[in-house]
Design an enzyme around this catalytic site. Sequence first.
Site, mmCIF file in Angstrom:
data_model
loop_
_atom_site.group_PDB
_atom_site.id
_atom_site.type_symbol
_atom_site.label_atom_id
_atom_site.label_comp_id
_atom_site.label_asym_id
_atom_site.label_seq_id
_atom_site.Cartn_x
_atom_site.Cartn_y
_atom_site.Cartn_z
ATOM 1 N N SER A 199 0.639 -1.156 -0.370
ATOM 2 C CA SER A 199 0.520 -0.149 0.241
ATOM 3 C C SER A 199 0.991 1.110 0.115
ATOM 4 O O SER A 199 1.629 0.960 -0.629
ATOM 5 C CB SER A 199 -1.515 -0.213 1.045
ATOM 6 O OG SER A 199 -2.378 1.032 1.100
ATOM 7 N N ASP A 243 -8.920 -4.972 -6.078
ATOM 8 C CA ASP A 243 -8.625 -3.778 -5.018
ATOM 9 C C ASP A 243 -9.648 -2.898 -5.245
ATOM 10 O O ASP A 243 -10.246 -1.554 -6.014
ATOM 11 C CB ASP A 243 -7.208 -3.102 -5.497
ATOM 12 C CG ASP A 243 -6.655 -2.811 -4.471
ATOM 13 O OD1 ASP A 243 -7.605 -1.850 -3.178
ATOM 14 O OD2 ASP A 243 -5.236 -2.642 -4.432
ATOM 15 N N HIS A 302 -7.317 -5.723 -1.001
ATOM 16 C CA HIS A 302 -6.180 -4.970 -1.239
ATOM 17 C C HIS A 302 -5.506 -5.747 -0.549
ATOM 18 O O HIS A 302 -4.367 -5.482 -0.685
ATOM 19 C CB HIS A 302 -6.539 -3.237 -0.193
ATOM 20 C CG HIS A 302 -5.991 -2.347 0.034
ATOM 21 N ND1 HIS A 302 -4.614 -2.212 -0.639
ATOM 22 C CD2 HIS A 302 -4.839 -2.175 0.969
ATOM 23 C CE1 HIS A 302 -4.270 -1.423 -0.809
ATOM 24 N NE2 HIS A 302 -4.317 -1.809 0.237
#
Length: 806
Positions: free
Chosen positions: A672, A745, A779
Amino acid sequence: MRVSSLSQAASAALFLSFAVSFSGALLVAQGATGWMRPPDAIARLVEAPPPPDTSLSPQRQWLVSVTREALPSVEVVARPYEKLAGLRIDPEVRGRQLSARTMGITLRSFATGKEHAVAVPPGHWSGPVWSADDRAFVLLRSAPGGAELWVADPATEAPRRVDGLRVSTLFGGALSWLPDQHRLLVLALAPGEAPPRPQTPSGPQVQVTTKGQRAQVRTFQDLLQDAHDEAAFEFFATSQPTIVDPANGSTVKVAAPAMWTRLESSPDGSLLLGERLERPFSFVVPWTSFPRTVEMLDKTGTVVRTVARAPLQESVPIGGVPTGPRSVDWLPMQPHTLAWTEALDGGDPKRDAEARDRVVMLAEPAGEPRTWFTTQHRSAGVSHGANGHTAIATEFDRKTRRQRVWEFDSHDPSRPGRMLYERSTQDAYGDPGRPIGEHRTDGQSVLRMRDGRMFLAGEGASPNGNRPFVDEWVVADGVKRRLFEAAEKRHESFVGFLDDAGGRALVRSESPTESPSLVVVDLATGSRDVLVRFPDPAADFTAKVEKRLLRYEREDGVPLSGTLYLPPGRAADEKLPVLVWAYPLEYAQASDAGQVRASPYRHLRLAGASHLFLLLHGYAVFDDAAMPIVGPVQTANDTFVQQVQMNARAAVKALVAEGCIDEKRIAVAGHSYGAFMTANLLAHTDLFAAGIARSGAYNRTLTPFGFQNEERTYWEAPAVYQAMSPFAHADRIDEPLLLIHGADDDNPGTFPLQSQRLFIAIKGHGGTARLCMLPNEGHGYRARENVLHCLAEMCAWLDTHVKSRR
């Protein structure tokens, strides 16, 4: 928008399209699908059963252990689902996407010491949700048609299903025990079928904005797209409030079906507090910003007072809050008094105001709300003590990251508040700990208090690492007494008190060489009894891993730290390849940024797609390497690139100084925002042999209304957005970069397009990169096959571009 599972052929095509030949036997294809597996030592641990999740029943009579499978299969993750208003809905079960199965539930009696299994088969269970007196508990089981409700007596009977009822679990809080602790208030699924998607469109999607209407919203995903999505969301969101008597299975409908997100009884059981969504919906914000009505209802479901009608929240200022009542809750220890918070500055943090919020009380449905107190900064919530008077209120200043904690009297609103302390929320060393709560037998949750004393549990951060503690705190004079502190060279965290007097505590205890166990500690004598030991399938390996807490400084004097793990079997003079794993964090002041927030005495836990699995493949890992971005919230990112460069130089220098790391074989990686950092470091330094970036955002023009703690828009700070975007500097990424991304995602800003476009940019400039899109993943990576594949990619990439480098 409907998403279907990948066919086997499509899955194979997806992976084979990105396939690259690696030497050796590391990457083993599993059938024709193109899945790859890491070395067996890693794969076995990824698939090994994890230790159970444990919890205490409300009155501490039972220890609950829930065992789950390590990871769901890709068949579960790839089940068809709907993307609606920020939610991912499995239409078959009419709830959230399924995850790992519960394999078993056990209960251990503290009175007898005996343990027994709850008779439920493996499945997608949630719970238990206990009655506050420990008399019974309920479970929810995801099943076709909706969640089933099961109820049981913990001591005498197996769970039994309540027939003729399915529960809506979409928004959480699907059920609660009424104050009598015998009946349940349930949001039941309304009957009907989801509207089918038309075979042909009825027309184009049209959105309109007019001059003066500002909607500066973050880049949310899974939003509504058309009229069918709106109809589907309304269907799945609609529920029927129902009172259920589990003893005989009887049900009584309360109020009309609506898009209820919440329904709670008042402490005296005379009223209900309900919150429901309304149209119009939005195509630019998720369901949490849709219009909603908050109401007080009587026991028949008749509205007796409308507390708030919140409009669509597309125009909430960046970093701000909605206007009107928010955080509406019943006050515990009072019959049916409501309290809520209202902004006094229009919800805009940039507007000057003497007070930003006020907290309001409403004692009776027909009465008038009165201001209880105001806060100079944004109100961050109120917690209530078990004595029925003490209320602990917190306010937070986003600009300075400071909080103030106050004491008020909830029974005497006219009594002025008293500030208990003020501190930086980023000062780990000065953290006094969190107040410990407890459950009353009537179902009310309050802060534990005994004769004016509250109790605090904290991490005990220090320059030598964390040493958790429990303190007794006399609120009136601030005097504290330490009741418990982790033993030397162990990490021991507080789980809960085991009796009303607080003489015994349950503690989770571990060390680098011992896997976690639950220990009963006599706080008066210090004697200990081990209650449960959790097995560690990697114990033979993890006990031999060397762990070093490194403390060092960057060139401008900011202190930094990180944890270096060294694999066993290293020769005394051997210099290892190392992976630096990090995530940038913003700090208002350097003294907070440099504090140690790790514990050298935790047991090493290997699970999921953890980078620490690389220890099993011959790599050292420098974990949680500090990457602080120091400065005022408004402008800290002006020097983001320069600060991550300094952080990285300091980390590399510290690693080399240890004498066991090969300076030429250092890689950097992150997930991330850590992936964003990784790409920036490859673009702006020559410190690393290669990088791995998982699920990052690399082009900040695609997040134009802010990201992380950046509150300026792209148009207010275009140079900052440009400088921080590694996509804009892809021509300078000349070290090999592995990009891994969930193909679906759902995190704001980290669109799959971010990795795809950075890969094309690097390829277009002749750089070395590899792109792996994990099918059906969000994610974080959930499917067993995808997790194994991710780790195989990481091992192979580092072997090719780091380990073999001399």
